[in-house]
Motif scaffolding. Structure first.
Motif, mmCIF file in Angstrom:
data_model
loop_
_atom_site.group_PDB
_atom_site.id
_atom_site.type_symbol
_atom_site.label_atom_id
_atom_site.label_comp_id
_atom_site.label_asym_id
_atom_site.label_seq_id
_atom_site.Cartn_x
_atom_site.Cartn_y
_atom_site.Cartn_z
ATOM 1 N N LYS A 26 55.823 -22.578 -7.035
ATOM 2 C CA LYS A 26 54.980 -22.615 -8.232
ATOM 3 C C LYS A 26 53.489 -22.707 -7.875
ATOM 4 C CE LYS A 26 58.493 -24.808 -11.159
ATOM 5 N NZ LYS A 26 58.845 -26.008 -11.960
ATOM 6 N N LEU A 27 53.201 -23.205 -6.677
ATOM 7 C CA LEU A 27 51.802 -23.261 -6.254
ATOM 8 C C LEU A 27 51.163 -21.882 -6.258
ATOM 9 C CD1 LEU A 27 51.984 -25.746 -3.228
ATOM 10 C CD2 LEU A 27 50.810 -26.138 -5.396
ATOM 11 N N ASP A 34 49.386 -20.143 -9.248
ATOM 12 C CA ASP A 34 47.971 -20.390 -9.473
ATOM 13 C C ASP A 34 47.183 -19.340 -8.697
ATOM 14 O OD1 ASP A 34 45.243 -21.546 -8.843
ATOM 15 O OD2 ASP A 34 45.995 -23.091 -10.199
ATOM 16 N N ARG A 35 46.516 -18.457 -9.415
ATOM 17 C CA ARG A 35 45.847 -17.325 -8.773
ATOM 18 C C ARG A 35 44.754 -17.778 -7.818
ATOM 19 N NH1 ARG A 35 43.732 -12.891 -12.797
ATOM 20 N NH2 ARG A 35 41.877 -14.211 -12.955
ATOM 21 N N ASN A 36 43.994 -18.803 -8.210
ATOM 22 C CA ASN A 36 42.930 -19.281 -7.332
ATOM 23 C C ASN A 36 43.479 -19.783 -6.001
ATOM 24 O OD1 ASN A 36 41.134 -18.683 -9.357
ATOM 25 N ND2 ASN A 36 40.152 -20.688 -9.353
ATOM 26 N N PHE A 37 44.586 -20.513 -6.056
ATOM 27 C CA PHE A 37 45.166 -21.038 -4.826
ATOM 28 C C PHE A 37 45.671 -19.916 -3.931
ATOM 29 C CE2 PHE A 37 48.920 -22.554 -2.465
ATOM 30 C CZ PHE A 37 48.294 -23.498 -1.663
ATOM 31 N N THR A 62 42.010 -25.651 -10.028
ATOM 32 C CA THR A 62 42.948 -25.437 -11.129
ATOM 33 C C THR A 62 44.334 -26.006 -10.842
ATOM 34 O OG1 THR A 62 43.335 -23.225 -10.202
ATOM 35 C CG2 THR A 62 41.781 -23.395 -12.014
ATOM 36 N N LEU A 63 44.469 -26.791 -9.759
ATOM 37 C CA LEU A 63 45.752 -27.419 -9.430
ATOM 38 C C LEU A 63 45.796 -28.838 -9.993
ATOM 39 C CD1 LEU A 63 46.268 -26.369 -5.697
ATOM 40 C CD2 LEU A 63 47.496 -25.484 -7.687
ATOM 41 N N GLN A 70 49.821 -31.922 -7.094
ATOM 42 C CA GLN A 70 50.098 -30.747 -6.268
ATOM 43 C C GLN A 70 49.212 -30.668 -5.031
ATOM 44 O OE1 GLN A 70 49.529 -27.805 -9.513
ATOM 45 N NE2 GLN A 70 51.613 -27.112 -9.079
ATOM 46 N N ALA A 123 36.833 -22.232 -12.718
ATOM 47 C CA ALA A 123 37.616 -23.387 -13.167
ATOM 48 C C ALA A 123 36.983 -23.984 -14.416
ATOM 49 C CB ALA A 123 37.667 -24.450 -12.070
#
Length: 513
Positions: free
Chosen positions: A264-265, A268-271, A389-390, A394, A500
């Protein structure tokens, strides 16, 4: 109110905690390069060949890469303070054992141990800083963190060269004792423990398959050039093991209920973009450092300490711009800062494609400063936007994966540019040598004919040395050009990053509890 509750309600000492965790990170970061300049001395001390002594470097990288992702599990299971104290203690003990090693087997084994303990220092420290600072303050916090991570590899050769010249190669490991002692005392006194979860468990299938894939890939890269790649059965086996283990890891990650890496991490597109971005940064930054040391010492004839000092402005540029960018975070779009960083990096690498051994120390210093400035514009906004954004829970797993990507990028980059340097050197040597014939008009010059005469043994030896130097210069230029193209090619990734949303409050509850 109980005494325990009163203690927990006490405000945290953020400057002290920051100083302690930064010191621990600097200790770990220094050891990525501090042993490089001492390798020839180690080689003679433990009677190792040139190929064998390289395991002193690769064993540490592999161990650190393997043990970085489990840091999130260890924090959840045992608590962040305990994990950090254990990591510092183990790292210092392993450093002492490295200094006391009497054989190659011992020093490689102790370097593995050092990498295992040191791996948790960076992600756990980063997670602590992300939690104790508010979203508005994280830019400055990540600037401090970035300086500790990225300046370490620059200072490593300088400190390592000085210690080796004035004392012994063993002191490149003993130096960690006072640093570790101060960090341990500070963490023990200032950092409070986080909540633990007895239900936390490690996914051994995911961890094992990822570890095997990383280890096999690193051995494949290190041994490939020596064994002529796929013409060797050993290399074929290592490639098959790496690909198979990574396939098992991917299948298990997306099918298991509670996998080692939470898929699921990556939603997040930024991650996800940040993971790829830091991989490229690892390649371009540490790979260029790996090239600069032999360039200055071998082609330009600089003593090891002089070479380190000339490279010093790179670290100065990084520190200055990291603090500057830390103040700009929130005021200027992070994507703009990232583009500036990539352009500065590409410009510095472009300038390096025009270098020859006659380049002045001033040019090396200025170009190094610009490249360091580019890193300063990259690391702080990239780290900030990757985790912005996490959710807080997480971050332990996310910081582990993020630093894993940086470590793997660094090791891959160093291995690839080193291989290309050797291969292109051989190719360029053959091309240049093909133009050296007895009827070449250049030999009509009496001075050239006397110094580089193809009809005498001394002349041929001198001529071959000149050809070898020219071939090496071209090979370095090719590597610098490759990294420049890679830096420019990363610019489109910036468009995939999202800004963000501003958070009104702080989410550093994990340290406050």
């Amino acid at each position: 109110m109980t005494d325990s509750t009163a203690v927990e309600a006490r405000p945290i000492n953020r400057p002290a905690i920051t100083a302690c965790v930064i010191l621990a990170v600097i200790m770990q970061a220094l050891d990525t390069t501090i042993a490089n300049v001492a390798l020839p001395y180690m080689q003679g001390s433990v009677s190792a060949s040139a190929d064998q002594i390289n395991w002193v470097l690769t064993s540490y990288i592999v161990a650190a890469a393997i043990m970085t992702p489990p840091s999130g599990f260890l924090v959840n299971k045992f608590g962040r303070r305990r994990v950090l104290l254990a990591a510092v203690t183990g790292f210092v003990i392993a450093s002492v054992l490295c200094g006391l090693a009497q054989s190659l087997v011992q020093i490689v084994a102790f370097r593995l141990l050092q990498g295992f303990f040191g791996a948790a220092l960076v992600p756990v420290s980063q997670s602590i800083l992300l939690d104790i600072y508010t979203p508005e303050e994280r830019g400055s916090a990540m600037a401090l963190f970035g300086v500790s991570v990225m300046v370490g590899p620059v200072l490593g050769p300088v400190i390592g060269g000085w210690l080796t010249d004035h004392y012994s190669w063993r002191w490149v490991f003993y130096i960690n004792v006072p640093i570790g002692a101060i960090a341990f005392a500070g963490i023990s006194f200032f950092l409070r423990e986080t909540k633990t979860s007895a239900a936390a468990r490690l996914d051994w299938v995911g961890f094992g398959s990822l570890s095997i894939a990383i280890a096999a890939m690193q051995v494949f890269l290190d041994r490939g050039a020596q064994l002529d790649w796929f013409s060797s059965f050993e290399i074929l086996i290592e490639a098959v093991v790496a690909v198979s283990a990574f396939y098992v890891f991917l299948v298990h990650t997306f099918t298991a209920d509670d996998s080692f890496v939470d898929p699921k991490l990556f939603l997040d597109r930024n991650f996800t973009v940040g993971m790829l971005f830091i991989f490229i940064v690892g390649i371009t930054y540490l790979a260029s450092l790996a090239l600069m040391t032999p360039y200055l010492q071998t082609l330009m004839g600089y003593p090891v300490v002089t070479a380190g000092l000339v490279m010093g402005p790179r670290g100065v540029g990084t520190m200055v711009c990291m603090f500057l960018v830390g103040k700009l975070i929130g005021r200027i779009d992070t994507r703009v800062l990232l583009v500036i960083g990539l352009l500065l990096t590409a410009w510095a690498l472009y300038d390096m494609t025009g270098w020859t051994p006659d380049v002045s120390q001033w040019t090396i210093a200025v170009t190094g400063f610009i490249q360091g400035a580019g890193l300063g514009f990259l690391f702080v906004p990239l780290t900030t936007v990757t985790f912005a954004t996490l959710a807080p829970e997480q971050r332990p797993d996310a910081t582990g994966l993020y630093n894993l990507s940086r470590n793997v990028g660094s090791s891959v980059g160093i291995s690839v540019v080193s291989y290309l340097l050797t291969r292109n050197g051989q190719i360029n040597h053959a091309i240049i040598a093909s133009h050296v014939t007895a009827v070449n008009p250049g030999f009509r010059n009496s001075v050239i004919a006397h110094a580089w005469s193809p009809w005498t043994a001394s002349g041929r030896a001198a001529l071959d040395q000149v050809i070898q130097n020219q071939a090496s210069i071209i090979s370095y230029i090719d590597d610098f050009k490759l990294m420049m193209v890679l830096s420019l090619g990363a610019i489109p990734l910036v468009l995939l990053l999202r800004r963000a949303a501003s958070q009104a409050g702080s989410d550093h509850a994990m340290v406050m509890e």
